[in-house]
Design a protein around this motif. Structure first.
Motif, PDB file in Angstrom:
ATOM      1  N   THR A 163       0.848  -1.194   0.000  1.00 33.62           N
ATOM      2  CA  THR A 163       0.000   0.000   0.000  1.00 33.62           C
ATOM      3  C   THR A 163       0.881   1.241   0.000  1.00 33.62           C
ATOM      4  O   THR A 163       2.093   1.166   0.203  1.00 33.62           O
ATOM      5  N   GLU A 164       0.261   2.381  -0.243  1.00 28.94           N
ATOM      6  CA  GLU A 164       1.006   3.634  -0.220  1.00 28.94           C
ATOM      7  C   GLU A 164       1.441   3.951   1.214  1.00 28.94           C
ATOM      8  O   GLU A 164       0.617   3.974   2.130  1.00 28.94           O
ATOM      9  N   LEU A 165       2.723   4.179   1.396  1.00 30.30           N
ATOM     10  CA  LEU A 165       3.252   4.433   2.733  1.00 30.30           C
ATOM     11  C   LEU A 165       3.114   5.906   3.093  1.00 30.30           C
ATOM     12  O   LEU A 165       3.206   6.787   2.246  1.00 30.30           O
ATOM     13  N   ASP A 166       2.900   6.163   4.374  1.00 32.45           N
ATOM     14  CA  ASP A 166       2.750   7.527   4.876  1.00 32.45           C
ATOM     15  C   ASP A 166       4.062   8.005   5.487  1.00 32.45           C
ATOM     16  O   ASP A 166       4.748   7.250   6.195  1.00 32.45           O
ATOM     17  N   PHE A 167       4.389   9.270   5.236  1.00 32.18           N
ATOM     18  CA  PHE A 167       5.582   9.865   5.821  1.00 32.18           C
ATOM     19  C   PHE A 167       5.263  10.358   7.228  1.00 32.18           C
ATOM     20  O   PHE A 167       4.355  11.163   7.432  1.00 32.18           O
ATOM     21  N   THR A 168       6.009   9.857   8.200  1.00 33.48           N
ATOM     22  CA  THR A 168       5.832  10.251   9.600  1.00 33.48           C
ATOM     23  C   THR A 168       7.169  10.749  10.128  1.00 33.48           C
ATOM     24  O   THR A 168       8.064   9.948  10.420  1.00 33.48           O
ATOM     25  N   PRO A 169       7.351  12.058  10.221  1.00 35.32           N
ATOM     26  CA  PRO A 169       8.652  12.585  10.668  1.00 35.32           C
ATOM     27  C   PRO A 169       8.977  12.176  12.094  1.00 35.32           C
ATOM     28  O   PRO A 169       8.083  12.074  12.944  1.00 35.32           O
ATOM     29  N   LYS A 170      10.242  11.923  12.353  1.00 36.34           N
ATOM     30  CA  LYS A 170      10.684  11.572  13.691  1.00 36.34           C
ATOM     31  C   LYS A 170      10.839  12.828  14.540  1.00 36.34           C
ATOM     32  O   LYS A 170      11.078  13.919  14.005  1.00 36.34           O
TER      33      LYS A 170
END
Length: 227
Positions: A163-170
């Motif tokens: 699936t399309e991955l989501d960007f989650t900033p650290k």
């Protein structure tokens, strides 16, 4: 082998890392140490220690001297005008050759939270060079090379496989989330094109560094004396 933590709060050496302690060191220390009471050699050595902690601290002095090039590239400012277009010292490119390394490219592309993590991605086969696995973080890319990273190995991408991955900033990563001009990053394909060697331009330099040009000039003189 290090006897102190990488992000020591007493030494305050700045590293290529999103670590919160590294960010604290950057925020609380002076941009450049006070060298007024030091001899010229001491100034050069301190500048070398400070800048090398950020630019390639995993290399030994012998290894770095093999890649150090005293002939630094630049761009002429013959047509520039005004105070803002003054050319920075070309010595800011002292560590330019290191920017070709695969681990540096992966970190500068924001695919890894530290240079050490980027090195592990390369070693474990998560990085390809022009479509082929290249497990050597010290390999230096050529102009036009394409470096790709396995999306499932990037810590800031979350989601189910297929699936399309989501960007989650650290946390604490925001100050580092930018891309140098000599890289072209496509976050849809998790790949980077190394366009060319970093250059010094009128009014700015392309290599990200927490240190002023004067520190790089002293470090350059330290290494240039043996060439």
């Amino acid at each position: 082998m290090r006897t102190k933590p990488v992000h020591s709060l007493s030494r305050k050496l700045i590293r290529m890392s999103w670590n919160k302690y590294n960010l604290y060191n950057m925020a609380t220390r002076d941009r450049a140490p006070n060298l007024a009471t030091k001899t010229l050699f001491q100034q050069k050595w301190i500048a070398k220690r400070e800048t090398r902690a950020y630019h390639g601290d995993e290399l030994t002095e012998k290894q770095f001297k093999r890649v150090f090039n005293p002939k630094l590239p630049t761009v002429s400012n013959m047509f520039s005008t005004g105070k803002d277009s003054e050319h920075p010292q070309v010595s800011v490119l002292t560590y330019a050759e290191l920017e070709r390394r695969l681990d540096f490219i992966v970190f500068r592309s924001n695919f890894a939270p530290s240079i050490a993590a980027a090195r592990q991605l390369v070693i474990h086969g998560k990085v390809t060079l022009n479509g082929k696995k290249m497990p050597y973080p010290t390999h230096r890319a050529k102009d036009g090379d394409v470096i790709s990273v396995d999306p499932t190995a990037i810590g800031t991408l979350k989601g189910e496989l297929g699936t399309e991955l989501d960007f989650t900033p650290k946390p604490f990563s925001q100050p580092f989330l930018f891309v140098p001009e000599y890289l072209e990053v496509n976050y849809n394909t998790c790949s980077t094109v190394f366009l060319r060697a970093p250059m010094s331009r009128p009014g700015r330099t392309e290599i990200p560094s927490p240190f002023p040009p004067e520190m790089h000039a002293l470090a350059y003189e330290y290494y240039a004396r043996s060439k």
